[in-house]
Design a protein around this motif. Structure first.
Motif, PDB file in Angstrom:
ATOM      1  N   ASP A 133       0.838  -1.185   0.000  1.00  0.00           N
ATOM      2  CA  ASP A 133       0.000   0.000   0.000  1.00  0.00           C
ATOM      3  C   ASP A 133       0.879   1.243   0.000  1.00  0.00           C
ATOM      4  O   ASP A 133       2.049   1.191   0.395  1.00  0.00           O
ATOM      5  N   PRO A 134       0.334   2.383  -0.426  1.00  0.00           N
ATOM      6  CA  PRO A 134       1.155   3.595  -0.563  1.00  0.00           C
ATOM      7  C   PRO A 134       1.862   4.029   0.719  1.00  0.00           C
ATOM      8  O   PRO A 134       2.939   4.615   0.649  1.00  0.00           O
ATOM      9  N   ALA A 163      -2.156  -6.321  -2.797  1.00  0.00           N
ATOM     10  CA  ALA A 163      -1.819  -6.032  -1.396  1.00  0.00           C
ATOM     11  C   ALA A 163      -3.122  -5.971  -0.614  1.00  0.00           C
ATOM     12  O   ALA A 163      -3.818  -4.952  -0.593  1.00  0.00           O
ATOM     13  N   ILE A 164      -3.462  -7.082   0.034  1.00  0.00           N
ATOM     14  CA  ILE A 164      -4.709  -7.143   0.801  1.00  0.00           C
ATOM     15  C   ILE A 164      -4.617  -6.173   1.974  1.00  0.00           C
ATOM     16  O   ILE A 164      -3.635  -6.195   2.731  1.00  0.00           O
ATOM     17  N   PRO A 165      -5.601  -5.288   2.163  1.00  0.00           N
ATOM     18  CA  PRO A 165      -5.558  -4.333   3.275  1.00  0.00           C
ATOM     19  C   PRO A 165      -5.430  -5.035   4.620  1.00  0.00           C
ATOM     20  O   PRO A 165      -6.023  -6.100   4.849  1.00  0.00           O
ATOM     21  N   GLU A 166      -4.670  -4.427   5.500  1.00  0.00           N
ATOM     22  CA  GLU A 166      -4.378  -5.058   6.789  1.00  0.00           C
ATOM     23  C   GLU A 166      -5.624  -5.303   7.619  1.00  0.00           C
ATOM     24  O   GLU A 166      -5.674  -6.253   8.409  1.00  0.00           O
ATOM     25  N   ASP A 167      -6.654  -4.453   7.471  1.00  0.00           N
ATOM     26  CA  ASP A 167      -7.844  -4.638   8.300  1.00  0.00           C
ATOM     27  C   ASP A 167      -8.650  -5.869   7.885  1.00  0.00           C
ATOM     28  O   ASP A 167      -9.608  -6.235   8.563  1.00  0.00           O
ATOM     29  N   LEU A 168      -8.259  -6.511   6.788  1.00  0.00           N
ATOM     30  CA  LEU A 168      -8.929  -7.745   6.378  1.00  0.00           C
ATOM     31  C   LEU A 168      -8.258  -8.988   6.956  1.00  0.00           C
ATOM     32  O   LEU A 168      -8.731 -10.101   6.734  1.00  0.00           O
ATOM     33  N   TYR A 169      -7.146  -8.808   7.646  1.00  0.00           N
ATOM     34  CA  TYR A 169      -6.528  -9.942   8.335  1.00  0.00           C
ATOM     35  C   TYR A 169      -5.954  -9.464   9.672  1.00  0.00           C
ATOM     36  O   TYR A 169      -4.763  -9.576   9.945  1.00  0.00           O
ATOM     37  N   PRO A 170      -6.816  -8.951  10.569  1.00  0.00           N
ATOM     38  CA  PRO A 170      -6.325  -8.408  11.844  1.00  0.00           C
ATOM     39  C   PRO A 170      -5.637  -9.440  12.728  1.00  0.00           C
ATOM     40  O   PRO A 170      -4.727  -9.113  13.491  1.00  0.00           O
ATOM     41  N   SER A 171      -6.042 -10.695  12.605  1.00  0.00           N
ATOM     42  CA  SER A 171      -5.425 -11.739  13.422  1.00  0.00           C
ATOM     43  C   SER A 171      -4.342 -12.494  12.665  1.00  0.00           C
ATOM     44  O   SER A 171      -3.789 -13.472  13.176  1.00  0.00           O
ATOM     45  N   GLY A 172      -4.035 -12.049  11.450  1.00  0.00           N
ATOM     46  CA  GLY A 172      -3.003 -12.713  10.655  1.00  0.00           C
ATOM     47  C   GLY A 172      -3.549 -13.611   9.581  1.00  0.00           C
ATOM     48  O   GLY A 172      -2.872 -13.877   8.589  1.00  0.00           O
TER      49      GLY A 172
END
Length: 755
Positions: free
Chosen positions: A448-449, A629-638
């Motif tokens: 992500d940017p 690049a999957i946004p981080e909020d879509l894998y909060p637990s990893g």
């Protein structure tokens, strides 16, 4: 006012000149042909005008022009001298903007060739008049118009047989009536009654209309011929040649090769190559060709790494090819493309036709017609509406954007590796359209940017766009990677003795006291670690003796991290796509989707599947969706929630291709991976290079630091090539040629401008 005729010239030519600099017309790119055409047809027109003036047939008013002064040429005032090229240039502008594209898009029908007869009749009438009565105004006008037919045939422009050419001539008649009538009514130009037949339209003699048609038509024919010749020869202009000279050429040899050294190994040497992606395949192939005993070890059940291919089972039980997702083979992949060409694999290449970005609001940005010359391509982007030059020419944006032209392998990382693209974009105040281009480009590197290192992005722009004249149009392979690439590659390697072991994950590497290596109990003289960042880091962690023997390398490997997770989602649908699009398009991300691949347009197996459905009276499409690049909020637990991922993919597909909103999914294949290197802020300083502390251990992959700019597949293959070369050098063998784009930017080393 004696300058009135000159002022009229400026009024005539001013709007086309000003409009040429607007980004919507595309005419500025063609100025050199336009002015050349105006000059070629203007010379005989000026000779005619001078003759008419000297014989009294045409009279220029001394009160409105500079006639009779020292500024006259051939008895003509300057206003009359400039009038001829001004008319030709203005007519060419009208042709290019209003008629040329339509003429090019429609081939002439056979009956339209008869339009030549109209001009040939005029030519015959002019010739007969000249023979019978000598040179007169009307006869010369007929002759000039009639000569358009043989000129068209001689130049092979084939425009006389097109309706658009005649529509252009009709427009010229209207413009002549307006502008010519103004000149006559104001008394700037007058005609001798003896020189004309006396028939006029709105005060304009019919002869003047003939000359206007001849001048405009001839200018268009010469202009079209110059365009065709330039397209056929692809010759470079002076500025393009100077830019290439500044770079020292766009394709450069990394270092000279000693042609006297032998090619083949005489002493047996064993090499273990760990990882069968492009880096490992490149190293293994080149070493095997030189006589090394190569063992290629791959933990997956297939070779190819990120080019890997496997099978997926359709609901009807049919097995169909699936692979790692769409890949673009850019023309500046000098080393990889040369390798594929040598093996004949480039026969499966097809040209994508366009590099296109789809914006969320429905607007699209095409790079098909953009100039490919560095620097000129930036101006071309502006003229094609990607951005406005005025928005980036100021001190804030302009100075920051110059960093793209100042790429230097040392200085760029010193000044920009600690800066994210998001921070750079905010500081530079990028216009929205240009920010869109940069955002889509940065995500291709799986970040992500706010995470992407600006230094890495500058290097990427240098490699892909600002250091060569290859442009952004690229090739793709016309079938799944297993059929097009990996099958032939496996066969070639095995034909040269490579021992390929798939499904073989290496537990550890031991460094022997005498200098060799033991890889899971088997001894080797050299080792090339060509696995991904995750596998390489884990391998060093499991190999304490290796880490102890190469502590500097081990310390850098320990800092390696993968980028954000990425996903590929392929869908077999019961509906077709109605829009005309390239096989691959980049999308402005709404939430997740970064690109769409229309597999049935580019891949034979998918095309056959759709064709079978159509033969049965049904429709179909095979669509592949990418999130780099999957946004981080879509894998909060990893762990990524694949069900949520699927719903987001479908929602955004329907946003960009609404005709698929009601499509039934016949089959689907979704996977999530996280093995691409993180080109994140501040990571370059600790990134390992392809060489290590040991002279018989090498690293290879798209993640190592190379001695020249390269990215993605070209970086991976080139790293393997460098490792093979160093092993050849150690054995006193001839190395392979390694090619690179220029290693520094056009403005590298220049002082910064003071404004």
């Amino acid at each position: 006012m004696r300058l009135e005729l000159l002022a009229f010239d400026l009024l005539l030519i001013g709007p086309p000149v000003v409009a040429s600099f607007r980004r919507s017309t595309f005419f500025l790119d063609r100025w050199r042909w336009a002015w050349a055409s105006a000059a070629v047809v203007g010379l005989p027109a000026l000779v005619w005008l001078a003759w008419m003036s000297s014989s009294g047939g045409v009279i220029f008013s001394p009160a409105h022009s500079l006639v009779g002064t020292g500024l006259s040429v051939m008895g003509l005032p300057l206003g009359a001298i400039f009038l001829v090229p001004a008319i030709a240039f203005a007519c060419l502008f009208c042709w290019r903007v209003g008629f040329a594209e339509a003429a090019a898009a429609q081939a002439p029908k056979p009956w339209q060739s008869g339009l030549h007869a109209v001009l040939l009749v005029a030519l015959a009438a002019g010739v007969m008049g000249l023979v019978g009565g000598g040179p007169r105004h009307a006869q010369l006008a007929l002759l000039a118009v009639g000569l358009l037919s043989p000129l068209d045939l001689a130049l092979r422009t084939k425009l006389v047989a097109r309706a658009q050419f005649w529509a252009m001539l009709a427009a010229v008649v209207l413009l002549t009536l307006v502008f010519g009538g103004a000149l006559i009514q104001r008394g700037i130009v007058a005609h001798s009654a003896d020189a004309i037949v006396g028939f006029a339209l709105i005060g304009v003699p019919i002869e003047d209309l003939g000359y206007a048609l001849a001048l405009a038509g001839a200018a268009v024919l010469v202009f079209a011929h110059l365009e065709q010749r330039a397209a056929a020869s692809a010759s470079k202009g002076l500025i393009a040649r100077l830019i290439e000279r500044r770079f020292g050429g766009y394709r450069q040899l990394l270092h000279p090769i000693d042609e006297q050294l032998p090619l083949a190994l005489t002493t047996p040497r064993k090499v273990a190559v760990i990882g069968a992606g492009l880096a490992g395949i490149g190293a293994a192939t080149k070493l095997a060709e030189r006589g090394f005993a190569v063992t290629l070890l791959e933990r997956n059940d297939y070779i190819g790494g990120k080019l890997g291919a496997w099978k997926t089972t359709m609901p009807d039980g049919r097995e169909i090819g699936m692979d790692h997702g769409f890949h673009a083979f850019f023309h500046q992949y000098y080393n990889l493309n040369a390798f594929f060409k040598k093996l004949g694999l480039d026969r499966s290449y097809r040209n994508i036709g366009d590099y296109m970005i789809l914006a969320e609001d429905g607007q699209s940005y095409s790079f098909k017609a953009i100039s490919t010359t560095p620097l000129l391509n930036l101006l071309s982007l502006a003229r094609h509406g990607v951005y406005d030059l005025r928005e980036v020419s100021g001190r804030e944006t302009g100075l920051e954007m110059e960093a793209l032209l100042r790429y230097d392998p040392t200085q760029t990382y010193a000044t920009h590796d600690e800066i994210s693209f998001a921070s750079f974009s905010a500081k530079a105040k990028l216009p929205a359209s240009l920010g869109l281009v940069f955002n889509t480009f940065s995500r291709v590197f799986f970040a992500d940017p706010d995470k992407m290192s600006m230094a890495e992005l500058i290097k990427s722009f240098h490699f892909y766009y600002l250091s060569n004249d290859c442009g952004l149009i690229y090739e793709y392979v016309n079938d799944d990677f297993g059929t097009s690439l990996l099958g032939p590659l496996r066969e070639y390697m095995q034909g040269h003795g490579v021992d390929i072991r798939t499904g073989c994950e290496i537990r550890k590497i031991e460094r022997e006291a005498e200098g060799g290596f033991e890889v899971d109990g088997e001894r080797f003289d050299y080792v090339v670690i060509a696995s991904d960042v995750v596998g390489t880091r884990a391998l060093f962690e499991r190999s304490p003796s290796l880490a102890a023997a190469a502590p500097k390398t081990a310390a850098k490997v320990a800092t390696l991290e993968p980028g954000q997770p990425y996903s590929v989602f392929r869908l077999w649908l019961d509906r077709g796509v109605n829009r005309e699009l390239p096989g691959f398009v980049i999308t402005e991300r709404v939430r997740l989707l970064d690109s769409i691949t229309l597999m049935h347009q580019i891949q034979d197996e998918s095309a056959n599947w759709v064709a079978q459905r159509e033969a049965a009276g049904e429709r179909g499409a095979v669509v592949e969706l990418h999130c780099y690049a999957i946004p981080e909020d879509l894998y909060p637990s990893g762990a990524v929630d694949e069900a949520q991922l699927r719903e987001l993919f479908l929602a955004e597909l329907h946003h960009f291709l609404p005709e698929l909103a009601d499509a039934v999914v016949i089959h689907e294949h979704l996977y999530v991976r996280r093995d691409f290197p993180a080109f994140h802020v501040g990571k370059h300083a600790t990134r390992p290079g392809w060489e290590t502390d040991l002279d018989n251990l090498f690293l290879a992959g798209d993640w190592v630091v190379l001695p020249f700019p390269a990215m993605l597949m070209e970086a991976a293959y080139s790293a393997g090539l460098l490792a093979a070369n160093r092993i050849c050098r150690a054995e006193s063998l001839r190395e392979e040629q390694v090619w690179t784009v220029p290693q520094r930017g056009f403005m590298a080393g220049w002082p910064k401008r003071p404004f």
